[in-house]
Design an enzyme around this catalytic site. Structure first.
Site, short mmCIF file in Angstrom:
data_model
loop_
_atom_site.label_atom_id
_atom_site.label_comp_id
_atom_site.label_asym_id
_atom_site.label_seq_id
_atom_site.Cartn_x
_atom_site.Cartn_y
_atom_site.Cartn_z
N SER A 49 -31.50 8.76 -13.83
CA SER A 49 -32.35 9.92 -13.59
C SER A 49 -31.63 11.26 -13.64
O SER A 49 -32.28 12.31 -13.57
CB SER A 49 -33.04 9.79 -12.22
OG SER A 49 -32.08 9.72 -11.19
N SER A 50 -30.31 11.25 -13.75
CA SER A 50 -29.58 12.52 -13.78
C SER A 50 -28.18 12.29 -14.33
O SER A 50 -27.76 11.16 -14.57
CB SER A 50 -29.49 13.14 -12.37
OG SER A 50 -28.78 12.29 -11.49
N PHE A 73 -33.26 5.91 -7.61
CA PHE A 73 -33.90 6.09 -6.30
C PHE A 73 -34.20 7.58 -6.15
O PHE A 73 -33.30 8.38 -5.88
CB PHE A 73 -32.97 5.61 -5.19
CG PHE A 73 -33.64 5.56 -3.84
CD1 PHE A 73 -34.41 4.47 -3.49
CD2 PHE A 73 -33.50 6.59 -2.93
CE1 PHE A 73 -35.05 4.40 -2.26
CE2 PHE A 73 -34.13 6.54 -1.70
CZ PHE A 73 -34.90 5.45 -1.36
N ASP A 111 -34.45 0.82 -5.00
CA ASP A 111 -33.06 0.51 -4.67
C ASP A 111 -32.43 -0.38 -5.73
O ASP A 111 -32.69 -1.58 -5.78
CB ASP A 111 -33.00 -0.17 -3.29
CG ASP A 111 -31.58 -0.47 -2.85
OD1 ASP A 111 -30.63 -0.02 -3.52
OD2 ASP A 111 -31.42 -1.17 -1.83
N ALA A 112 -31.58 0.19 -6.57
CA ALA A 112 -30.94 -0.56 -7.64
C ALA A 112 -29.98 -1.62 -7.10
O ALA A 112 -29.62 -2.55 -7.82
CB ALA A 112 -30.19 0.39 -8.58
N ALA A 141 -24.53 6.65 -8.58
CA ALA A 141 -23.77 7.37 -7.55
C ALA A 141 -24.60 7.38 -6.28
O ALA A 141 -25.74 7.83 -6.29
CB ALA A 141 -23.46 8.80 -8.01
N TYR A 225 -13.66 8.54 -13.62
CA TYR A 225 -13.01 9.84 -13.77
C TYR A 225 -11.61 9.74 -13.20
O TYR A 225 -11.39 9.10 -12.18
CB TYR A 225 -13.81 10.93 -13.05
CG TYR A 225 -13.21 12.32 -13.17
CD1 TYR A 225 -13.16 12.96 -14.40
CD2 TYR A 225 -12.69 12.98 -12.06
CE1 TYR A 225 -12.61 14.24 -14.53
CE2 TYR A 225 -12.15 14.25 -12.17
CZ TYR A 225 -12.11 14.88 -13.41
OH TYR A 225 -11.56 16.14 -13.52
N TYR A 235 -9.95 12.54 -5.44
CA TYR A 235 -10.66 11.69 -6.39
C TYR A 235 -9.81 10.48 -6.77
O TYR A 235 -9.96 9.41 -6.20
CB TYR A 235 -11.09 12.48 -7.63
CG TYR A 235 -12.28 11.85 -8.29
CD1 TYR A 235 -13.55 12.39 -8.16
CD2 TYR A 235 -12.16 10.67 -9.02
CE1 TYR A 235 -14.67 11.79 -8.74
CE2 TYR A 235 -13.25 10.06 -9.60
CZ TYR A 235 -14.50 10.61 -9.46
OH TYR A 235 -15.58 10.00 -10.03
N LYS A 244 -12.98 3.28 -7.98
CA LYS A 244 -12.92 3.26 -9.45
C LYS A 244 -11.85 2.29 -9.94
O LYS A 244 -12.01 1.66 -10.99
CB LYS A 244 -12.67 4.67 -9.98
CG LYS A 244 -13.80 5.65 -9.69
CD LYS A 244 -15.14 5.17 -10.23
CE LYS A 244 -16.25 6.19 -10.04
NZ LYS A 244 -17.56 5.71 -10.54
#
Length: 393
Positions: A49-50, A73, A111-112, A141, A225, A235, A244
């Site tokens: 969705s984004s 979601f 809810d994925a 995310a 990333y 990060y 990650k």
């Protein structure tokens, strides 16, 4: 009613639905202008969705002619002061444009992480989506996950082993401020791995394969990333980086599982861009305004993902590192550029960051565009609340 920007720190509390519609159209037009490419035809995007998930959907659909499913979601309109999330409208308007182009665009909102959602998606693929998918994009995310045993886990942006102090940008007040972030506890690190690691990615692939809905030569990707040393404490070297790292272990197991269908799982190390997630990572906003000022190849999420898909994932210019990760972030991490960015980063102060020394205006505009504000080409800032209720994902 008129759309008005409301902020709390680096989080937008309002959206302009029709500005979002124009932004989706602008991204579609960008992809179309690059021409078509031979890519996936049946795509499932977890977190579509984004940001990179939406960009993956737009590039696949309007660059390669793919039918798509997205799981996300998001919240729809409730009251005139709570008209829903940007992702809600991204889903709706992407579907509108895709269906106008003769493409299937199915949105699942929920809810994925849950087994129930996975089962719904599999049933749809089997009954209404041609029975097979050839690409799974995992771009989720989240701050929280309930695992298969019912335990709730929370993710963290904290460093590991030390408190870290640095400067950040508050987009609400448009100020630079000093921020100290405390070291993550072992529980916070574990929770971040559970939420943002590869465990759920593996679960999706396992269930899809067991259901027989993966095509031969199936591909699956997860975005990661690494970034520069300036952001490593938060990060790559922090709790999120630990998550990650775990995704690389998941990629190995997924590759073993899908080798009989000539499948491939790939970690794509993406570049730094302006997203709802990136603007809340400590230090990263200040780094972005330095990077954007100096780089010759500035990219928004759609530009970056479309380049990655057409030239690397489905092209002949793939760049892999020693761990087998695809590296379209190489432009960002070029040593000469990074030396200049670090020098500028240290010159940026609370007094000068909004001047021409940095690219603050570009960074802020890209953030506002995510929520439908200041979008190039948009002429609709007023709308009726009842009209929003008729828009269905």
């Amino acid at each position: 009613m008129k759309a008005s920007l409301q902020m709390k720190g680096n989080v937008a509390r309002s959206v302009n639905p029709y500005g979002i519609r124009q932004e989706v159209l602008n991204e579609i037009d960008y992809v179309k202008a690059q021409g078509s490419y031979e890519g996936p035809k049946k795509v499932l995007i977890i977190g579509g969705s984004s940001s990179y998930g939406l960009s993956s959907r737009i590039s696949s659909a309007f660059g390669a002619g793919a039918d798509t499913i997205a799981v996300s979601f998001e919240r729809g309109p409730k009251t005139e002061t709570n008209i829903g999330t940007a992702g809600w409208y991204n889903n709706i308007f992407f579907r509108e444009f895709a269906e106008e182009a003769g493409l299937i665009a199915k949105n699942f909102v929920g809810d994925a992480f849950s087994l129930a959602m996975k089962q719904q998606v599999i049933a749809y693929i089997q009954k209404e989506f041609g029975g097979k998918i050839d690409l799974l994009v995992y771009s989720l995310a989240s701050g929280v996950r309930v695992d298969p045993m019912g335990k709730k886990w929370f993710s963290s942006l904290n460093p590991i082993g030390q408190d870290v102090t640095g400067e950040n940008i508050n987009l609400e007040t448009e100020e630079i401020f000093e921020q100290t972030v405390h070291a993550a506890t072992p529980e916070e690190v574990e929770g971040t791995v559970k939420v943002m690691g590869g465990e759920d990615w593996e679960w999706w692939v396992n269930l899809l394969k067991e259901a027989g809905v993966l095509a031969d030569n199936f591909k699956t990707v997860l975005y990661s990333y690494i970034g520069p040393k300036m952001t490593h404490a938060f990060y790559h070297g922090g709790a999120l980086g630990r998550a990650k790292d775990q995704t690389e272990e998941s990629a190995v197991r997924i590759n073993e599982n899908i080798q009989d269908i000539a499948g491939k799982a790939t970690i794509i190390v993406a570049r730094a861009v302006t997203t709802k997630a990136s603007v809340v990572i400590p230090i990263l906003p200040k780094y972005l305004i330095a990077l954007y000022k100096l780089e010759e190849n500035h990219e928004t999420p759609i530009m970056h993902i479309d380049r990655t898909y057409r030239t690397m994932l489905y092209g002949d210019q793939a760049n892999y590192d020693e761990k087998g990760r695809m590296r379209p972030d190489s432009f960002e991490l070029e040593p000469a550029l990074q030396a200049k960015v670090e020098a500028l980063f240290n010159e940026i102060t609370a007094e000068n960051f909004k001047t021409d020394i940095a690219a603050y205006d570009l960074f802020r505009t890209e953030f506002l565009n995510l929520n439908g504000f200041e979008v190039e080409g948009n002429t609709i800032d007023e709308f009726e609340f009842d009209d929003l209720l008729t828009l269905k994902p």
